[in-house]
Design an enzyme around this catalytic site. Sequence first.
Site, PDB file in Angstrom:
ATOM      1  N   CYS A   1      30.679  43.266  33.285  1.00 28.13           N
ATOM      2  CA  CYS A   1      31.133  44.554  33.799  1.00 28.13           C
ATOM      3  C   CYS A   1      32.424  44.310  34.579  1.00 28.13           C
ATOM      4  O   CYS A   1      33.156  43.359  34.284  1.00 28.13           O
ATOM      5  CB  CYS A   1      30.049  45.227  34.645  1.00 28.13           C
ATOM      6  SG  CYS A   1      29.489  44.270  36.072  1.00 28.13           S
ATOM      7  N   TRP A   2      32.716  45.129  35.556  1.00 26.92           N
ATOM      8  CA  TRP A   2      34.000  45.021  36.253  1.00 26.92           C
ATOM      9  C   TRP A   2      34.146  43.699  36.998  1.00 26.92           C
ATOM     10  O   TRP A   2      35.121  42.980  36.873  1.00 26.92           O
ATOM     11  CB  TRP A   2      34.173  46.206  37.198  1.00 26.92           C
ATOM     12  CG  TRP A   2      35.358  46.096  38.109  1.00 26.92           C
ATOM     13  CD1 TRP A   2      35.338  46.007  39.459  1.00 26.92           C
ATOM     14  CD2 TRP A   2      36.744  46.052  37.738  1.00 26.92           C
ATOM     15  NE1 TRP A   2      36.613  45.913  39.963  1.00 26.92           N
ATOM     16  CE2 TRP A   2      37.502  45.933  38.909  1.00 26.92           C
ATOM     17  CE3 TRP A   2      37.407  46.091  36.509  1.00 26.92           C
ATOM     18  CZ2 TRP A   2      38.891  45.858  38.913  1.00 26.92           C
ATOM     19  CZ3 TRP A   2      38.801  46.019  36.506  1.00 26.92           C
ATOM     20  CH2 TRP A   2      39.523  45.908  37.695  1.00 26.92           C
TER      21      TRP A   2
END
Length: 356
Positions: free
Chosen positions: A93-94
């Site tokens: 993810c980020w």
Amino acid sequence: MRNQLAPLADLGRFDSIVDVRTPAEFAEDHIPGAINAPVLSDEERVVVGTMYKQVSPFEATKYGAALVAKNIAAHLETLFADRPINWKPLIYCWRGGKRSGSMTTWFRLIGWKACQLEGGYKVYRHHVLERLAELPERFSFRVLAGLTGSGKTRLLRALAGCGAQVLDLEDIARHRGSLLGALPGAAQPSQKGFDTRLLQALEGLDPARPVFVEAESRKIGQLQVPESLMRALADSECIRVEAGIDDRVAFLCEDYANLFDAPERFKDLLACLVDLHGRQVVGRWHALIDAGARAELFRELIERHYDPAYRRSSHGLFRRLPQARPFAFRPNAADLAAEAARLLAQMDEDDRQRSS
């Protein structure tokens, strides 16, 4: 938990790369080859973030967890329904937090050998910038320079067809690199997406062989060319691609014909040149658009705008341009491969003469 984490260096040992960020985050940029399986939609992420600030972190986390569980279940029933028991996905993810951690945990409970990318996309982005800062200096570039309409991009792609190594910056940027250079129906990538595609292209090149590249300014459309690449090109050998004015006009009439499909948009673009050329001149160009006088318009743009702009800027960007090897090119030739082969033969002969 630590055995769920994998560093970026281990990317190649996984069967799939799964990006669980929102579709908008994925569209901006992602690790090449990644599958987008968002655990929150763009809208859901906004709702959770707003709740986190306006209600409480606890309520936001509880509500977000329910959404994530629902979305992971949907992916299991569809996108990942046919994956075998020995499947090894890398999930990110980020920044390697709860979104990728949640999917990794569920996948491992199922029995898949899933891992979470340590540091997430932020680590990958840092890697891209680091590599772009140091990689261009490893290559020996041959810069195709020349006036607008001389067909540098056609020559570059013909060289690729002949087996030469090329770096096609305009293809990577999805833009032809001038005021009128937007490609019909094609949006430019984000800056991050451009950087990722550029790194991919550079990593596919052999430093032991020369790389042909078209002379570009520091910006291609809305995208910034990395300073490290501009420095490498500034000190590179140049080839001056030369074509007659009639050939250049004919080239522009063909390559930029789409501009006349949207005449008002074309006029708006030329209106950006009022400060340089005055309203009377730009008004005349607008009238030529209305008249469909393609050849006359492009001839005037070449003589009054593009050629003077090129002479003002190019010598400052490419220091070896005054010593450039000239190459007479026919951009509208039926056999562009023969034109490219002629340049390669000419360069080989010049190199033999220098070494003898």
